[in-house]
Design an enzyme around this catalytic site. Structure first.
Site, mmCIF file in Angstrom:
data_model
loop_
_atom_site.group_PDB
_atom_site.id
_atom_site.type_symbol
_atom_site.label_atom_id
_atom_site.label_comp_id
_atom_site.label_asym_id
_atom_site.label_seq_id
_atom_site.Cartn_x
_atom_site.Cartn_y
_atom_site.Cartn_z
ATOM 1 N N TYR A 183 0.846 -1.191 0.000
ATOM 2 C CA TYR A 183 0.000 0.000 0.000
ATOM 3 C C TYR A 183 0.878 1.236 0.000
ATOM 4 C CZ TYR A 183 -3.560 3.356 1.595
ATOM 5 O OH TYR A 183 -4.418 4.431 1.723
ATOM 6 N N ASP A 235 9.143 2.755 0.452
ATOM 7 C CA ASP A 235 8.057 3.408 1.170
ATOM 8 C C ASP A 235 8.184 2.988 2.630
ATOM 9 O OD1 ASP A 235 5.772 4.278 2.374
ATOM 10 O OD2 ASP A 235 4.385 3.429 0.889
ATOM 11 N N LYS A 247 3.529 8.628 9.362
ATOM 12 C CA LYS A 247 3.243 8.014 10.655
ATOM 13 C C LYS A 247 4.167 8.500 11.775
ATOM 14 C CE LYS A 247 0.423 4.452 8.669
ATOM 15 N NZ LYS A 247 0.545 3.840 7.371
HETATM 16 C C1 PLP Z 1 -0.085 4.327 6.023
HETATM 17 C C2 PLP Z 1 0.725 4.134 4.811
HETATM 18 C C3 PLP Z 1 0.649 5.024 3.718
HETATM 19 C C4 PLP Z 1 -0.342 6.135 3.664
HETATM 20 O O1 PLP Z 1 -0.159 7.086 4.665
HETATM 21 P P1 PLP Z 1 -1.393 8.036 5.075
HETATM 22 O O2 PLP Z 1 -0.780 8.976 6.072
HETATM 23 O O3 PLP Z 1 -2.437 7.135 5.652
HETATM 24 O O4 PLP Z 1 -1.852 8.726 3.854
HETATM 25 C C5 PLP Z 1 1.514 4.839 2.666
HETATM 26 N N1 PLP Z 1 2.416 3.834 2.658
HETATM 27 C C6 PLP Z 1 2.505 2.960 3.683
HETATM 28 C C7 PLP Z 1 3.528 1.878 3.634
HETATM 29 C C8 PLP Z 1 1.658 3.073 4.775
HETATM 30 O O5 PLP Z 1 1.718 2.175 5.762
#
Ligand code: PLP
Length: 432
Positions: free
Chosen positions: A149, A244, A272
């Site tokens: 994701y 990511d 995060k």
């Molecule tokens: C949570 C997450 C996102 C998206 O971040 P948001 O602050 O919810 O938009 C993107 N990449 C990874 C790996 C994530 O865990």
């Protein structure tokens, strides 16, 4: 024991009202408990390792607002710093010294990052990094992995068909085929599939983006050689490698998964934890690539609230707490006890289960395993997970409401919390 006082009358009432006001009653879908069934719990407050709901039930929280609460919820140092910063205003829309402070901390911590741009969410970081990948290489295609994701921007809302690397089809209505037909997908941990995509699209692939340790298809660790193989393939093909680390940054290790595995990507996204519970994302990496970003370079990307002093303060305080000696050892020790405990109980009570942890990130599947990719993860017994989830909830343990989400511990979780969690798991697993 099921807490005898466990009732959710007020949660149910508030959620019923919410459903008339907001789609599905939530501001982000996973919170609605759709994949485990039952009503979601409405929180009233959080502190340390715990959350209290509006009915007064207390939970040991293994989500930690999906990662940011790594020092424990509402850590007094973070809250005090936020309150103090707020006195000077919440947003400047002008340069602010605190941006330098957090930028330096991020650059010092994360091996690949020489320059950084702050944004407001992980989604924003990932969509911006993709624009940068394309701007820098002059190529349009990207490779992502099934089950990874990268936020909800159009280009990332794609998963592969039947585990075979294929052209992307959108996952959601409203995402035009034209936005995703440059998104190529491969199964995680499958270097051959990535190599095939490079061979089939010579000179056209801007880069590869991945969660170096997957947390959004459940918890999946990269096989030995996978990250190094991607580093090599991208280099050979003049493409960029992007980690990511929105979830893994400052969690797998202070310097993220790239520090832990010793593989340095060209670019990295963060989110995060660096916001310490306020909305922050970031992307950064090689100086020559980052200098493409406006106003240093021609690639446009902007944000009214980006780098605001309140969010910078929460991030700075959180990283200060994390870089104290022993923090990651503590996270690893407590999480290992939890993870091994859960797997042992599953085994003793006759359930097929597999899983693991690194530092304060863990996961387990009701599946024989091993799980190397999303296809493997999908073999899990989802009905069993739902019953397990509800049973734990009734016993005061708040787990992610999906088999396909990683779990998180914090520096506030104690051995007593783990003991209580395992005692609850014992009771629930016997009854499954
Ligand atoms: C949570 C997450 C996102 C998206 O971040 P948001 O602050 O919810 O938009 C993107 N990449 C990874 C790996 C994530 O865990």
């Amino acid at each position: 024991m099921i807490t005898s006082s466990f009732k959710t009358t007020k949660s149910d009432e508030i959620f019923a009202a919410a459903q008339k006001l907001m789609p599905g009653g939530v501001s982000s879908p996973v919170r609605a408990f759709k994949s485990v069934g039952g009503q979601p719990i409405v929180f009233d407050r959080v502190q340390g390792a715990y959350a209290w709901d509006v009915d007064g039930n207390r939970y040991i929280d293994y989500i930690g607002t999906w990662g940011p609460a790594i020092c424990g919820h509402a850590h007094p140092d973070v809250i005090n710093a936020i309150c103090e910063a707020a006195q000077k205003g919440t947003s400047f829309g002008a340069p602010c010294r605190l941006e330098n402070v957090l930028a330096e901390m991020v650059i010092d911590a994360v091996p690949s990052i020489e320059m950084v741009r702050f944004v407001n969410s992980g989604t924003e970081a990932c969509m911006s990094v993709l624009r940068l990948m394309r701007a820098f290489t002059g190529r349009d295609k990207l490779i992502k992995f099934e089950g990874c994701y990268h936020g909800h921007a159009d280009m990332f809302l794609v998963k592969a068909g039947s585990g075979v690397a294929t052209l992307g089809l959108p996952d959601s209505p409203g995402v035009p085929k034209s936005t995703t037909n440059n998104t190529l997908t491969a199964p995680f941990n499958n270097l051959e599939a990535v190599k095939a995509l490079f061979d089939q699209n010579p000179g056209e692939i801007a880069g590869v983006i991945l969660e170096p340790v997957v947390g959004n298809a459940g918890f999946i660790i990269p096989d030995g050689g996978f990250l190094a193989g991607l580093r090599e393939l991208t280099r050979e093909n003049g493409a960029l490698l992007v980690f990511d680390e929105v979830m893994t940054g400052f969690r797998i290790a202070y310097g993220g998964a790239q520090e832990r595995f010793g593989i340095t990507p060209d670019l990295t996204t963060l989110g995060k934890i660096i916001g310490g519970g306020l909305p922050v994302g970031a992307y950064g990496g090689r100086r020559d690539v980052m200098e493409m970003v406006a106003p240093a370079g021609p690639m446009y990307q902007a944000g009214t609230l980006s780098g605001n002093p309140l969010a910078m303060t929460a991030g700075i305080k959180t990283l200060e707490l994390l870089r104290q000696p022993g923090t990651y050892e503590q996270l690893d020790r407590i999480t290992k006890r939890l993870s091994e405990g859960l797997l042992n109980i599953a085994k003793e009570t006759g359930h097929a289960a597999c899983g693991g942890q690194i530092s304060g990130m863990f996961g387990f599947f009701f599946a024989e395993g091993p799980v190397h990719n999303y296809e493997d993860a999908k073999k899990s017994d989802l009905g069993k997970f739902s019953r397990f989830h509800r049973g734990m909830l009734q016993r005061g343990v708040y787990l992610a409401p999906s088999q396909f989400e990683a779990g998180f511990t914090s520096l506030a979780h104690t051995d007593a919390d783990v003991d209580q969690t395992l005692a609850a798991a014992q009771e629930v697993m016997v009854s499954l």
